[in-house]
Write an enzyme that holds these catalytic residues in place. Structure first.
Site, PDB file in Angstrom:
ATOM      1  N   HIS A 128      -5.737  -1.760  -1.279  1.00 11.92           N
ATOM      2  CA  HIS A 128      -6.567  -2.963  -1.194  1.00 11.92           C
ATOM      3  C   HIS A 128      -7.034  -3.330  -2.604  1.00 11.92           C
ATOM      4  O   HIS A 128      -7.540  -2.462  -3.333  1.00 11.92           O
ATOM      5  CB  HIS A 128      -7.770  -2.709  -0.271  1.00 11.92           C
ATOM      6  N   MET A 130      -0.112  -8.024   5.467  1.00  8.92           N
ATOM      7  CA  MET A 130      -1.306  -8.839   5.709  1.00  8.92           C
ATOM      8  C   MET A 130      -1.601  -8.977   7.200  1.00  8.92           C
ATOM      9  O   MET A 130      -1.903 -10.066   7.703  1.00  8.92           O
ATOM     10  CB  MET A 130      -1.126 -10.202   5.033  1.00  8.92           C
ATOM     11  N   ARG A 131      -1.547  -7.866   7.906  1.00  8.94           N
ATOM     12  CA  ARG A 131      -1.899  -7.829   9.326  1.00  8.94           C
ATOM     13  C   ARG A 131      -2.796  -6.632   9.588  1.00  8.94           C
ATOM     14  O   ARG A 131      -2.627  -5.591   8.950  1.00  8.94           O
ATOM     15  CB  ARG A 131      -0.649  -7.682  10.218  1.00  8.94           C
ATOM     16  N   LYS A 166      -2.350  -9.835  13.380  1.00 18.41           N
ATOM     17  CA  LYS A 166      -2.399  -8.421  13.766  1.00 18.41           C
ATOM     18  C   LYS A 166      -1.013  -7.944  14.200  1.00 18.41           C
ATOM     19  O   LYS A 166      -0.113  -8.757  14.482  1.00 18.41           O
ATOM     20  CB  LYS A 166      -3.429  -8.192  14.868  1.00 18.41           C
ATOM     21  N   GLY A 196       6.300  -7.277  -2.831  1.00 20.36           N
ATOM     22  CA  GLY A 196       6.774  -5.897  -2.793  1.00 20.36           C
ATOM     23  C   GLY A 196       6.675  -5.163  -4.122  1.00 20.36           C
ATOM     24  O   GLY A 196       7.368  -4.167  -4.330  1.00 20.36           O
ATOM     25  N   SER A 197       5.786  -5.609  -5.020  1.00 17.46           N
ATOM     26  CA  SER A 197       5.690  -4.907  -6.305  1.00 17.46           C
ATOM     27  C   SER A 197       5.140  -3.491  -6.122  1.00 17.46           C
ATOM     28  O   SER A 197       5.506  -2.577  -6.877  1.00 17.46           O
ATOM     29  CB  SER A 197       4.841  -5.701  -7.300  1.00 17.46           C
ATOM     30  N   ASN A 198       4.276  -3.286  -5.128  1.00 12.83           N
ATOM     31  CA  ASN A 198       3.791  -1.920  -4.883  1.00 12.83           C
ATOM     32  C   ASN A 198       4.893  -1.029  -4.339  1.00 12.83           C
ATOM     33  O   ASN A 198       4.996   0.143  -4.719  1.00 12.83           O
ATOM     34  CB  ASN A 198       2.583  -1.952  -3.939  1.00 12.83           C
TER      35      ASN A 198
END
Ligand code: GAR
Length: 207
Positions: free
Chosen positions: A113, A94-95, A67, A14-16
């Site tokens: 990304h 990551m889905r 997904k 969760g750094s972003n």
């Protein structure tokens, strides 16, 4: 200009998400985070959200592993709509997201990304760049479309690949740029001063 109402979806550290919270708290981004969602119950992104008083929930995405579809997708869309979210921010989620979510938020699902797309979509992109022998790597923030890491690009930042880089050192420097790029991209969206023309996002051109 419009104040964004964000939901942030993640799978890990969760750094972003933190960089977005920090930009909001510094007054550099006119937004609020209404909801944080993770597909792992112990994802650190949930702790970070709670620490900032943000509703932070685990979403069980079974039976799928890669997904977001079916009951979890239905539940998520309902949660986002009921909280008045207008922009969905994928931050290390990551889905693969599917058409129902995309249709509920047209051109309002954003992803980060860790590569200069269209090079190296998919996972461990910084390792792919290193193994390929690239001299520059970087980060892309883009609108999400039905493909994988393929939507119109909002912001990109470059990172020089050093001779002694390992996957870890390169990813760490890419992350520094991610934390600049995501708030920058969201500021563009908040400004409303952009148009999407085919693949191109033209910034400062809205009439
Ligand atoms: C980031 O490097 C992000 O670019 C990457 O996951 C990391 C999440 O870090 N995303 C992808 O690889 C998506 N394909 P964070 O949880 O600290 O924000």
């Amino acid at each position: 200009m419009s104040r964004l109402k964000l939901a942030v979806l993640g799978s890990g550290a969760g750094s972003n998400m933190q960089s977005i919270v920090d930009a909001i708290e510094r007054g550099e981004l006119d937004a609020e985070i209404a909801l944080v969602v993770a597909d792992f119950p112990d994802a650190k992104i949930l702790d970070r959200g709670r620490k900032h008083g943000i509703e932070s929930v685990y979403l069980d995405c079974a039976p799928y592993k890669t997904k977001l579809e079916g009951p979890a997708e239905d539940k998520l869309v309902e949660m986002l709509k009921s909280r008045g979210v207008d922009t969905v921010v994928l931050a290390g989620f990551m889905r693969i997201v599917k058409p129902k979510l995309l249709a509920a938020f047209p051109n309002r699902v954003i992803n980060i990304h860790p590569a200069l797309l269209p090079a190296f979509p998919g996972v461990h992109s910084w390792t792919q760049a290193l193994d390929y022998g690239c001299k520059v790597a970087g980060v892309t923030v883009h609108f999400v479309d039905a493909g994988t890491d393929s939507g119109p690009i909002i912001v990109q930042k470059c990172v020089k690949v050093e001779e002694d880089d390992t996957p870890e050192t390169l990813h760490a420097r890419i992350q520094v740029q991610e934390h600049i790029a995501y708030p920058e991209a969201l500021r563009i969206i908040a400004s409303g001063d952009y148009t999407i023309e085919g693949r191109r996002v033209r910034i400062g051109k809205a009439s």
